[in-house]
Every structure is written in structure tokens, then in C-alpha cells.
Design a protein around this motif. Structure first.
Motif, mmCIF file in Angstrom:
data_model
loop_
_atom_site.group_PDB
_atom_site.id
_atom_site.type_symbol
_atom_site.label_atom_id
_atom_site.label_comp_id
_atom_site.label_asym_id
_atom_site.label_seq_id
_atom_site.Cartn_x
_atom_site.Cartn_y
_atom_site.Cartn_z
ATOM 1 N N GLU A 234 36.962 32.923 116.029
ATOM 2 C CA GLU A 234 36.499 34.060 116.821
ATOM 3 C C GLU A 234 37.073 35.368 116.284
ATOM 4 O OE1 GLU A 234 37.671 33.182 120.793
ATOM 5 O OE2 GLU A 234 36.178 31.598 121.079
ATOM 6 N N GLN A 235 38.345 35.347 115.891
ATOM 7 C CA GLN A 235 38.963 36.541 115.322
ATOM 8 C C GLN A 235 38.312 36.936 114.007
ATOM 9 O OE1 GLN A 235 41.541 38.575 116.515
ATOM 10 N NE2 GLN A 235 41.194 37.490 118.448
ATOM 11 N N VAL A 236 38.016 35.947 113.180
ATOM 12 C CA VAL A 236 37.359 36.214 111.896
ATOM 13 C C VAL A 236 35.990 36.843 112.131
ATOM 14 C CG1 VAL A 236 36.316 35.112 109.869
ATOM 15 C CG2 VAL A 236 38.605 34.433 110.623
ATOM 16 N N ALA A 237 35.226 36.288 113.075
ATOM 17 C CA ALA A 237 33.890 36.822 113.364
ATOM 18 C C ALA A 237 33.974 38.238 113.927
ATOM 19 C CB ALA A 237 33.167 35.902 114.335
ATOM 20 N N ALA A 238 34.991 38.504 114.750
ATOM 21 C CA ALA A 238 35.118 39.822 115.364
ATOM 22 C C ALA A 238 35.518 40.888 114.357
ATOM 23 C CB ALA A 238 36.139 39.763 116.503
ATOM 24 N N HIS A 239 36.405 40.549 113.422
ATOM 25 C CA HIS A 239 36.905 41.541 112.461
ATOM 26 C C HIS A 239 36.020 41.668 111.225
ATOM 27 C CE1 HIS A 239 40.635 41.110 114.839
ATOM 28 N NE2 HIS A 239 40.928 42.304 114.382
ATOM 29 N N GLU A 261 41.805 39.903 99.840
ATOM 30 C CA GLU A 261 41.965 41.218 100.454
ATOM 31 C C GLU A 261 41.539 41.190 101.919
ATOM 32 O OE1 GLU A 261 40.301 40.541 97.743
ATOM 33 O OE2 GLU A 261 41.454 41.473 96.110
ATOM 34 N N ASP A 262 40.446 40.484 102.228
ATOM 35 C CA ASP A 262 40.006 40.377 103.620
ATOM 36 C C ASP A 262 41.032 39.617 104.462
ATOM 37 O OD1 ASP A 262 37.705 41.778 103.164
ATOM 38 O OD2 ASP A 262 36.417 40.008 102.963
ATOM 39 N N ALA A 263 41.596 38.536 103.899
ATOM 40 C CA ALA A 263 42.605 37.773 104.631
ATOM 41 C C ALA A 263 43.834 38.638 104.907
ATOM 42 C CB ALA A 263 42.996 36.526 103.845
ATOM 43 N N ALA A 264 44.226 39.464 103.935
ATOM 44 C CA ALA A 264 45.361 40.360 104.141
ATOM 45 C C ALA A 264 45.060 41.395 105.221
ATOM 46 C CB ALA A 264 45.720 41.049 102.824
ATOM 47 N N ARG A 265 43.825 41.845 105.301
ATOM 48 C CA ARG A 265 43.431 42.787 106.347
ATOM 49 C C ARG A 265 43.539 42.129 107.716
ATOM 50 N NH1 ARG A 265 37.625 44.295 104.937
ATOM 51 N NH2 ARG A 265 37.710 45.162 107.068
ATOM 52 N N LEU A 266 43.153 40.878 107.841
ATOM 53 C CA LEU A 266 43.284 40.186 109.118
ATOM 54 C C LEU A 266 44.754 40.016 109.481
ATOM 55 C CD1 LEU A 266 41.990 38.742 111.511
ATOM 56 C CD2 LEU A 266 42.090 36.621 110.198
ATOM 57 N N LEU A 267 45.588 39.705 108.495
ATOM 58 C CA LEU A 267 47.026 39.579 108.740
ATOM 59 C C LEU A 267 47.585 40.874 109.308
ATOM 60 C CD1 LEU A 267 49.674 37.952 108.428
ATOM 61 C CD2 LEU A 267 49.826 38.857 106.103
ATOM 62 N N SER A 290 53.935 28.771 121.569
ATOM 63 C CA SER A 290 54.585 29.446 120.450
ATOM 64 C C SER A 290 53.540 30.282 119.728
ATOM 65 C CB SER A 290 55.225 28.424 119.502
ATOM 66 O OG SER A 290 54.229 27.579 118.944
ATOM 67 N N GLU A 291 53.943 30.934 118.650
ATOM 68 C CA GLU A 291 53.025 31.748 117.855
ATOM 69 C C GLU A 291 52.823 31.102 116.488
ATOM 70 O OE1 GLU A 291 51.429 34.867 118.475
ATOM 71 O OE2 GLU A 291 51.915 34.462 120.576
ATOM 72 N N ARG A 292 51.602 31.130 116.004
ATOM 73 C CA ARG A 292 51.273 30.592 114.678
ATOM 74 C C ARG A 292 50.625 31.709 113.870
ATOM 75 N NH1 ARG A 292 50.010 25.864 111.759
ATOM 76 N NH2 ARG A 292 48.129 25.966 110.498
ATOM 77 N N PRO A 293 51.069 31.909 112.614
ATOM 78 C CA PRO A 293 50.473 32.963 111.783
ATOM 79 C C PRO A 293 48.982 32.719 111.542
ATOM 80 C CG PRO A 293 52.526 32.167 110.830
ATOM 81 C CD PRO A 293 52.173 31.224 111.932
ATOM 82 N N THR A 294 48.216 33.791 111.534
ATOM 83 C CA THR A 294 46.782 33.677 111.266
ATOM 84 C C THR A 294 46.489 33.503 109.780
ATOM 85 O OG1 THR A 294 46.622 36.081 111.142
ATOM 86 C CG2 THR A 294 46.149 35.050 113.279
#
Length: 350
Positions: A234-239, A261-267, A290-294
Motif C-alpha cells: 500500500e505504501q509503494v502504491a501511494a508513493h 533510487e525509488d527504494a531510497a526515496r521510500l526509505l 515492533s518496527e520493521r524497516p521498509t
């Protein structure tokens, strides 16, 4: 236009080598309650290795502890801990059955058992096959890549290589208290434990209560992982409304990006997402968050490239890298090989 054949990973188990990166604090044998072993295996899950070692040491499987699970479709090296004195004086334990095997050797003594969550990460050496000449030439020319990829749970989380990917459905049924459905889903997994589940004639809840609780906790974790993947998609589709694409691996949907580059932008936009942690205890199912890195970041070394003897007219390349615990090397490789300029090769077969 004919699509170029897909790259292949895990053509044979020896194409996928993984070793735990874990520094153990060792103590004098006279005072230590635990003995650490290095286990090398092929064709066996960590659960199966634990059961074999427990039988050899004549201890309960819950007394054999580990820091991480390792898949059966590779050659893997990890640490296991057993009660001191139970391993005996033999230099090593060996097991072989068909194409599956394992060895266990003494490593040292310590004061603490191993536990899930204490593993910093794993080192990988992976042979990717069935590559186009231009593709392997580009990999070889780079030699070293700074890779950013989406931190999906890959298909190993949801079933064994020869079975359907349904472990998350077992976990969902356990959360709902539907023991009968959960037991039926275990039977459908075509996993090592499926035969015992199919033969079970008692109360379905008693089956899970009699099992090593780490196995039921794994099913619950698979459910949480499936839900987390859905939120990440959902985050990938939104961004990236127009610059992501869907793909399916072993029947499971993923949404991938076109480049690091796109993955770094999401990070940068969303560095982590909450992750539910479940465990089956005598008091019932517990839940934590807990939190998991995207996004994962790693440096991939291209160690060599050559003609692929398994796919005439094609090429292979060997990739070496480290991943923090929780990351999936197969997902990293699939995404990197799907990045432009090789967008025609978006599916990678295992």
C-alpha cells in the motif's frame, strides 16, 4: 516480441550458500551450562535439524536453541546450543538421507542459550543463472553495487519449496482460535510436519499444544508477515502511483520498484512500519509491536561470471553480500535483477 527467459536462483542448493554472522561469548567448559555447535546442512529445515540433534543428544527439542531459522533449499551454516555434556565426546554428528544431510561440530561453551532476535545478520554467496549476455556483462562491469530494495518477507516465510505458500493461513486460524482449520492448513502445507498433522486423531488444539511452541509461533509470525507485506505494498502504491509494478512469486503478490533510487526515496519518506509479534505461550497467544524497516541497504559484490553449464547459451554470475537479520536474500536478488535497464527480466525463478 519474445520476452527474455527469466534469471534462475537456487537451481541447485549449492548455488545458495548462507552463513550466520554471530559472535558468541565463550566461557570455560567447567562452568558453562551450554555447548555451542556449528551446524552445516542441506535439504533440512532448522526445525528438522533441531529434532535430529535433540534425538542424538537425548534431550527435548525445546532444549536445543537457535538464533535464526535457515531454509532447506540451500547449503546453510548456523549455530545451535545444547545442554553442556549432552553432545558427548564425538568430534561431530552426521546425518544423511537421500539428498539431505547435516553435520554438527563442537564450537565452544557458553553461559546463555541462543534465542530468536539475537542474530545480527547473515552472509550470502548466491549463483544466479540463465542470464543474458548483456545482463551479466553489466553486472560484471559494476563489480560492486550499492543496493536499496524493498524489505518484503519472501515466499520462504509462507511455506516449504515443494508446498503451497499457506503458513500465514495457519497463523490466522490460530489467532481466531479455529484449531480445526489451523490443523487442516498444516496438512495442506506439504511440509515435514504435515504427515503428523494428517495422522492426528485427537483434539486439534491439543496438536498445537503438544508441538514445540516455536513452531506455532512461526505460523503466527507468518500471518503477521503477510499482513506487513500488504501494508508495504500500500505504501509503494501511494508513493509511486505510476512507477511501480505488480509481480507474483509462488502465487504471492508483490509490488516492486524500477530502481534503487525509488527504494531510497521510500526509505526517506517512510523508514519503517509497525509489525505485530505473536507468540503461543501456556497462557495463550501474546501480542507485541515492533518496527520493521521498509527498505534494505546492502553492498553486492559480483565475484565472477561465466557461461552457465546448466542453461546452454546463457551465463551465470556469483553475488556476495550481507543482510541484517530479517532480510531475505532471494527478494534482494529478484528486485536488483528487475531494476532497469533490465526491466524485461522482472521475474526471477527459484
Amino acid at each position: 516480441m519474445t520476452q527474455d527467459p527469466a534469471p534462475v536462483i537456487k537451481h541447485v542448493p549449492e548455488d545458495f550458500l548462507v552463513r550466520e554472522a554471530l559472535v558468541l561469548e565463550l566461557t570455560d567448559s567447567a562452568d558453562a551450562p551450554f555447548q555451542y555447535l556449528t551446524v552445516r546442512k542441506r535439504g533440512l529445515t532448522t526445525t528438522e535439524a533441531v529434532e535430529l540433534l535433540a534425538a542424538a543428544c537425548r534431550v527435548g527439542s525445546s532444549q536445543v536453541t537457535y538464533a535464526g531459522r535457515k531454509d532447506e533449499d540451500g547449503v546453510t551454516e548456523q549455530f545451535l546450543a545444547v545442554p553442556a555434556g549432552s553432545f558427548g565426546t564425538a568430534p561431530e554428528f552426521r546425518h544423511a538421507a537421500g539428498d539431505s544431510w547435516m553435520t554438527a561440530r563442537h564450537y565452544g561453551y557458553g553461559s546463555t542459550p541462543l534465542r530468536i532476535g539475537a542474530l545480527p545478520g547473515n552472509s550470502f554467496r548466491i549463483v544466479v543463472r540463465n542470464l543474458h549476455g548483456d545482463h551479466v556483462a553489466s553486472l560484471a562491469a559494476q563489480r560492486r553495487m550499492n543496493a536499496f530494495t524493498l524489505n518484503y518477507y519472501d515466499t520462504q516465510r509462507f511455506g516449504v519449496p515443494t508446498g503451497p505458500k499457506r503458513t500465514h493461513l495457519v497463523g490466522r486460524a490460530l489467532l481466531e482460535g479455529d484449531w480445526e482449520t489451523a490443523l487442516g492448513e498444516v496438512v495442506r502445507l506439504n511440509a515435514p510436519e504435515s504427515r503428523g498433522a494428517a495422522a492426528w486423531t485427537g483434539d486439534p488444539g491439543d496438536y498445537f499444544r503438544a508441538e514445540d511452541p516455536r513452531r506455532s509461533s512461526f505460523y503466527l509470525a507468518a500471518h503477521a508477515s503477510h499482513e506487513w507485506n500488504a501494508v508495504l505494498m500500500e505504501q509503494v502504491a501511494a508513493h509511486f502511483r505510476e512507477s511501480h509494478y505488480p509481480t507474483y512469486v509462488d502465487g504471492l503478490e508483490y509490488r516492486w520498484l524500477h530502481g534503487a533510487e525509488d527504494a531510497a526515496r521510500l526509505l526517506s519518506a517512510r523508514s519503517s512500519l509497525p509489525y505485530d509479534r505473536y507468540a503461543l505461550t501456556p497462557a495463550g497467544i501474546t501480542r507485541g509491536v515492533s518496527e520493521r524497516p521498509t527498505v534494505l541497504q546492502t553492498v553486492i559484490d559480483v565475484q565472477d561470471s561465466a557461461s552457465d553449464e546448466a542453461h546452454p547459451g546463457r551465463f551465470r554470475a556469483t553475488l556476495s553480500f550481507f543482510l541484517a537479520s530479517g532480510g531475505y536474500a532471494t527478494s534482494v536478488v529478484r528486485q536488483v535483477l528487475g531494476y532497469r535497464p533490465w526491466s524485461g527480466q522482472r521475474t526471477v525463478r527459484s
